[in-house]
Scaffold this active site. Structure first.
Site, PDB file in Angstrom:
ATOM      1  N   HIS A 273      40.830  45.329  21.230  1.00  0.00           N
ATOM      2  CA  HIS A 273      41.100  44.202  22.118  1.00  0.00           C
ATOM      3  C   HIS A 273      40.057  44.203  23.234  1.00  0.00           C
ATOM      4  O   HIS A 273      39.703  45.269  23.756  1.00  0.00           O
ATOM      5  CB  HIS A 273      42.506  44.332  22.685  1.00  0.00           C
ATOM      6  CG  HIS A 273      42.939  43.162  23.512  1.00  0.00           C
ATOM      7  ND1 HIS A 273      42.520  42.987  24.819  1.00  0.00           N
ATOM      8  CD2 HIS A 273      43.745  42.107  23.233  1.00  0.00           C
ATOM      9  CE1 HIS A 273      43.054  41.888  25.305  1.00  0.00           C
ATOM     10  NE2 HIS A 273      43.799  41.323  24.362  1.00  0.00           N
TER      11      HIS A 273
ATOM     12  N   ASP B  23      39.983  43.629  26.430  1.00  0.00           N
ATOM     13  CA  ASP B  23      40.327  44.350  27.656  1.00  0.00           C
ATOM     14  C   ASP B  23      40.366  45.861  27.425  1.00  0.00           C
ATOM     15  O   ASP B  23      39.992  46.647  28.296  1.00  0.00           O
ATOM     16  CB  ASP B  23      41.682  43.882  28.193  1.00  0.00           C
ATOM     17  CG  ASP B  23      41.667  42.432  28.648  1.00  0.00           C
ATOM     18  OD1 ASP B  23      40.599  41.962  29.092  1.00  0.00           O
ATOM     19  OD2 ASP B  23      42.703  41.765  28.531  1.00  0.00           O
ATOM     20  N   LYS B  24      40.803  46.266  26.238  1.00  0.00           N
ATOM     21  CA  LYS B  24      40.867  47.696  25.934  1.00  0.00           C
ATOM     22  C   LYS B  24      39.481  48.281  25.677  1.00  0.00           C
ATOM     23  O   LYS B  24      39.241  49.467  25.938  1.00  0.00           O
ATOM     24  CB  LYS B  24      41.774  47.922  24.733  1.00  0.00           C
ATOM     25  CG  LYS B  24      43.237  47.917  25.101  1.00  0.00           C
ATOM     26  CD  LYS B  24      43.582  49.166  25.871  1.00  0.00           C
ATOM     27  CE  LYS B  24      44.606  48.889  26.944  1.00  0.00           C
ATOM     28  NZ  LYS B  24      44.618  49.878  27.997  1.00  0.00           N
TER      29      LYS B  24
ATOM     30  N   GLU C 133      34.380  49.590  36.839  1.00  0.00           N
ATOM     31  CA  GLU C 133      34.888  48.406  36.148  1.00  0.00           C
ATOM     32  C   GLU C 133      33.925  47.997  35.034  1.00  0.00           C
ATOM     33  O   GLU C 133      32.713  48.190  35.147  1.00  0.00           O
ATOM     34  CB  GLU C 133      35.043  47.241  37.137  1.00  0.00           C
ATOM     35  CG  GLU C 133      35.790  47.581  38.414  1.00  0.00           C
ATOM     36  CD  GLU C 133      37.228  47.973  38.189  1.00  0.00           C
ATOM     37  OE1 GLU C 133      37.779  47.648  37.127  1.00  0.00           O
ATOM     38  OE2 GLU C 133      37.816  48.605  39.091  1.00  0.00           O
TER      39      GLU C 133
ATOM     40  N   GLU D 108      31.980  51.744  42.064  1.00  0.00           N
ATOM     41  CA  GLU D 108      31.497  52.773  42.973  1.00  0.00           C
ATOM     42  C   GLU D 108      31.668  54.150  42.343  1.00  0.00           C
ATOM     43  O   GLU D 108      32.761  54.488  41.881  1.00  0.00           O
ATOM     44  CB  GLU D 108      32.289  52.738  44.291  1.00  0.00           C
ATOM     45  CG  GLU D 108      32.235  51.405  45.018  1.00  0.00           C
ATOM     46  CD  GLU D 108      33.160  50.360  44.432  1.00  0.00           C
ATOM     47  OE1 GLU D 108      32.688  49.223  44.192  1.00  0.00           O
ATOM     48  OE2 GLU D 108      34.328  50.675  44.175  1.00  0.00           O
TER      49      GLU D 108
ATOM     50  N   LYS E 136      46.921  42.814  18.011  1.00  0.00           N
ATOM     51  CA  LYS E 136      48.049  42.881  18.946  1.00  0.00           C
ATOM     52  C   LYS E 136      49.329  43.026  18.141  1.00  0.00           C
ATOM     53  O   LYS E 136      49.421  42.555  16.998  1.00  0.00           O
ATOM     54  CB  LYS E 136      48.127  41.599  19.795  1.00  0.00           C
ATOM     55  CG  LYS E 136      46.882  41.299  20.605  1.00  0.00           C
ATOM     56  CD  LYS E 136      46.991  39.983  21.362  1.00  0.00           C
ATOM     57  CE  LYS E 136      47.850  40.107  22.589  1.00  0.00           C
ATOM     58  NZ  LYS E 136      47.795  38.874  23.421  1.00  0.00           N
TER      59      LYS E 136
ATOM     60  N   PHE F  67      42.631  34.569  11.987  1.00  0.00           N
ATOM     61  CA  PHE F  67      42.155  35.365  13.113  1.00  0.00           C
ATOM     62  C   PHE F  67      40.907  36.115  12.643  1.00  0.00           C
ATOM     63  O   PHE F  67      40.956  37.290  12.302  1.00  0.00           O
ATOM     64  CB  PHE F  67      43.244  36.326  13.578  1.00  0.00           C
ATOM     65  CG  PHE F  67      42.929  37.112  14.833  1.00  0.00           C
ATOM     66  CD1 PHE F  67      41.806  36.856  15.604  1.00  0.00           C
ATOM     67  CD2 PHE F  67      43.791  38.131  15.243  1.00  0.00           C
ATOM     68  CE1 PHE F  67      41.542  37.590  16.748  1.00  0.00           C
ATOM     69  CE2 PHE F  67      43.531  38.872  16.387  1.00  0.00           C
ATOM     70  CZ  PHE F  67      42.404  38.604  17.144  1.00  0.00           C
TER      71      PHE F  67
ATOM     72  N   ASP G   2      37.113  36.419  23.234  1.00  0.00           N
ATOM     73  CA  ASP G   2      37.755  36.366  24.544  1.00  0.00           C
ATOM     74  C   ASP G   2      37.114  37.431  25.425  1.00  0.00           C
ATOM     75  O   ASP G   2      37.004  38.585  25.019  1.00  0.00           O
ATOM     76  CB  ASP G   2      39.258  36.635  24.391  1.00  0.00           C
ATOM     77  CG  ASP G   2      40.028  36.432  25.688  1.00  0.00           C
ATOM     78  OD1 ASP G   2      39.463  35.879  26.644  1.00  0.00           O
ATOM     79  OD2 ASP G   2      41.201  36.834  25.735  1.00  0.00           O
ATOM     80  N   ALA G   3      36.686  37.075  26.604  1.00  0.00           N
ATOM     81  CA  ALA G   3      36.084  38.044  27.513  1.00  0.00           C
ATOM     82  C   ALA G   3      37.094  39.129  27.873  1.00  0.00           C
ATOM     83  O   ALA G   3      38.303  38.895  27.906  1.00  0.00           O
ATOM     84  CB  ALA G   3      35.581  37.344  28.777  1.00  0.00           C
TER      85      ALA G   3
ATOM     86  N   ARG H  71      43.393  44.925  32.803  1.00  0.00           N
ATOM     87  CA  ARG H  71      44.210  43.720  32.635  1.00  0.00           C
ATOM     88  C   ARG H  71      45.430  43.933  31.748  1.00  0.00           C
ATOM     89  O   ARG H  71      46.167  42.985  31.489  1.00  0.00           O
ATOM     90  CB  ARG H  71      43.362  42.576  32.060  1.00  0.00           C
ATOM     91  CG  ARG H  71      42.459  41.943  33.065  1.00  0.00           C
ATOM     92  CD  ARG H  71      42.119  40.517  32.702  1.00  0.00           C
ATOM     93  NE  ARG H  71      41.417  40.393  31.434  1.00  0.00           N
ATOM     94  CZ  ARG H  71      40.785  39.286  31.058  1.00  0.00           C
ATOM     95  NH1 ARG H  71      40.767  38.220  31.855  1.00  0.00           N
ATOM     96  NH2 ARG H  71      40.171  39.226  29.891  1.00  0.00           N
ATOM     97  N   LYS H  72      45.648  45.140  31.274  1.00  0.00           N
ATOM     98  CA  LYS H  72      46.780  45.393  30.371  1.00  0.00           C
ATOM     99  C   LYS H  72      47.695  46.461  30.958  1.00  0.00           C
ATOM    100  O   LYS H  72      48.067  47.434  30.303  1.00  0.00           O
ATOM    101  CB  LYS H  72      46.253  45.800  28.989  1.00  0.00           C
ATOM    102  CG  LYS H  72      45.663  44.624  28.217  1.00  0.00           C
ATOM    103  CD  LYS H  72      46.729  43.623  27.827  1.00  0.00           C
ATOM    104  CE  LYS H  72      46.167  42.384  27.173  1.00  0.00           C
ATOM    105  NZ  LYS H  72      45.597  41.445  28.150  1.00  0.00           N
TER     106      LYS H  72
ATOM    107  N   LYS I 129      39.355  55.044  37.018  1.00  0.00           N
ATOM    108  CA  LYS I 129      39.617  55.592  38.349  1.00  0.00           C
ATOM    109  C   LYS I 129      39.809  57.103  38.270  1.00  0.00           C
ATOM    110  O   LYS I 129      40.567  57.595  37.429  1.00  0.00           O
ATOM    111  CB  LYS I 129      40.881  54.968  38.942  1.00  0.00           C
ATOM    112  CG  LYS I 129      40.800  53.456  39.119  1.00  0.00           C
ATOM    113  CD  LYS I 129      42.127  52.900  39.606  1.00  0.00           C
ATOM    114  CE  LYS I 129      42.053  51.376  39.779  1.00  0.00           C
ATOM    115  NZ  LYS I 129      43.349  50.816  40.207  1.00  0.00           N
TER     116      LYS I 129
ATOM    117  N   LYS J  59      42.592  58.421  43.197  1.00  0.00           N
ATOM    118  CA  LYS J  59      43.264  57.116  43.271  1.00  0.00           C
ATOM    119  C   LYS J  59      44.703  57.300  42.798  1.00  0.00           C
ATOM    120  O   LYS J  59      44.975  57.447  41.604  1.00  0.00           O
ATOM    121  CB  LYS J  59      42.558  56.078  42.412  1.00  0.00           C
ATOM    122  CG  LYS J  59      41.285  55.507  43.016  1.00  0.00           C
ATOM    123  CD  LYS J  59      40.125  56.454  42.956  1.00  0.00           C
ATOM    124  CE  LYS J  59      38.828  55.787  43.379  1.00  0.00           C
ATOM    125  NZ  LYS J  59      37.717  56.755  43.465  1.00  0.00           N
TER     126      LYS J  59
ATOM    127  N   ASP K  89      47.117  55.345  42.479  1.00  0.00           N
ATOM    128  CA  ASP K  89      47.732  54.372  41.577  1.00  0.00           C
ATOM    129  C   ASP K  89      47.606  54.822  40.122  1.00  0.00           C
ATOM    130  O   ASP K  89      48.360  54.353  39.268  1.00  0.00           O
ATOM    131  CB  ASP K  89      47.203  52.946  41.771  1.00  0.00           C
ATOM    132  CG  ASP K  89      45.705  52.846  41.915  1.00  0.00           C
ATOM    133  OD1 ASP K  89      45.025  53.880  41.817  1.00  0.00           O
ATOM    134  OD2 ASP K  89      45.218  51.729  42.143  1.00  0.00           O
TER     135      ASP K  89
END
Length: 395
Positions: A19, A21-22, A47, A60, A174, A238, A246-247, A252-253, A273, A277, A279
């Site tokens: 995917h 994003d992955k 990122e 960074e 998916k 598909f 898709d960018a 995002r997941k 990260k 961090k 989070d």
């Protein structure tokens, strides 16, 4: 105290390593792995963006071995390993354009999270915010059944794709599983959705092959029914997929990465990260504590919330909710957790407890597809505090 809904259908989805994003999550985490291998004190906020035959890194990084790391080759290897190795996919490991916009971390942030610097002598949290950890006894991995089974399906399909057993499968896919819960427990699988990128082959063949895989994977759960519905490539085709279709962006997941929408989420993404961090690292530690609480038989479900201020080591708050399933009072469990004697939520302590700066037998890239939780390779999945927890609450 929270109530358990008696009868309801809950749905969760997963997305494959291919995917878009992955792909980004894996590139970001592979760069993190390289930085920590060169310098365990690295600070990384990396990122990734992908689109048609393009990979961009931005963010960074502070790392003593910076000059020896080939970020472009790391990105190309990740893309190649995933399976984007043909030019016809319009996103190919050997030909994509690479842009690097990484630079060093802000000293304003660094002074708050570097031990012995800034206002606090102890390493503080890398950001403010709240993080959640969750566990339940619905599955052997102590994860909610819909997300656990969604991950299992895609993990099985990626193994089949890479082995060539179904040779027309492409990397992007998916899954989605809807489960009827009765009295708070999984009762039956109502629907399964698989959307899998393929070569241009007949839809009837795809549906027959993938339904067979789904049934083989999910039959051992005992939750499939004769009338379970299967939706396989429901749009009918598909073929165009991945970053060409898709960018993609890192982070995002976050629901796929955590508990599939069960419980709460603090909003922070994980991949790219370093453990300063919170989070990321505190979400891992909260899962560790929640899983041990459930494994100890103190509750059938447990959610932990922890909150931090940037640069401050001690959590601002810790909250425990067992959704009314606790075998002892939630306040007692909360007192035990807050004491810091069994679980120490200060950033330096939790990083050391889980070995997050020096991964052994696992990598951050491993976590970037098929879920950060519920997989035994990760140290936050160990249940080594069961006995001491039971003793602490008088059991």
């Amino acid at each position: 105290m929270s109530k358990i809904r008696k009868d309801h259908v809950f749905t969760s989805e997963s997305v494959s390593e291919g995917h878009p994003d992955k792909v980004c999550d894996q590139v970001s985490d592979a760069i993190l792995d390289a930085c920590l291998a060169a310098d365990p004190a690295s600070r990384v906020a990396c990122e990734t963006l992908t689109t048609t035959n393009l990979v961009v890194n931005a963010g960074e990084i502070t790392c003593a071995g910076w000059n020896d790391i080939d970020f472009e080759q790391i990105a190309r290897k990740v893309v190649r390993d995933i399976g984007y190795d043909r030019e016809e996919l319009e996103f190919c490991s050997e030909t994509f354009e690479y842009i690097n916009r990484l630079h060093s971390q802000s000293p304003d942030i660094s002074q708050g999270v570097t031990e012995g610097e800034g206002l606090y002598a102890e390493q503080g949290a890398g950001d403010q915010g709240m993080m959640f950890g969750y566990a339940c006894d619905d599955t052997e991995e102590m994860m909610p059944a819909p997300i656990a089974y969604s991950h299992r399906l895609l993990d099985a399909l990626q193994q089949i794709r890479k082995s060539g057993a179904i040779d027309y499968l492409r990397p992007d896919s998916k899954s989605q599983v809807s489960i009827l819960h009765v009295n708070g427990k999984p009762k039956s699988i109502e629907t399964v959705v698989i959307s899998h990128q393929t070569d241009d082959v007949p839809l009837e063949q795809i549906r027959a092959d993938l339904i067979k895989v789904v049934q083989e994977v999910l039959e051992p759960t005992g939750l499939l029914k004769k009338d379970t519905e299967y939706f396989i490539n429901p749009t009918g085709k598909f073929v165009i997929g991945g970053p060409h279709g898709d960018a993609g962006l890192t982070g995002r997941k976050i629901i796929v990465d955590s508990y599939g929408g069960v419980g709460s989420h603090g909003g922070g993404a994980f991949s790219g990260k370093d453990p300063s961090k919170v989070d990321r690292s505190a979400a891992y530690y909260s899962r560790y504590a929640a899983k041990n609480i459930v494994a100890a038989g103190l509750a059938a479900k447990c959610e932990i919330q922890v909150a931090y201020a940037i640069g401050v080591a001690k959590p601002l708050s810790i909250n425990i909710d067992t959704y009314g399933t606790g075998t002892v009072d939630d306040h007692l469990i909360e007192e035990v957790i807050k004491s810091g004697e069994i679980f120490d939520f200060r950033p330096r302590a939790l990083i050391e407890d889980l070995g997050l700066l020096t991964p052994s037998g696992w990598s951050y890239r491993d976590s970037a597809a098929y879920g950060h939780f519920g997989r035994s390779m990760f140290p936050w999945e160990k249940t080594d505090k069961v006995d001491v927890l039971r003793k602490a609450v008088g059991l």
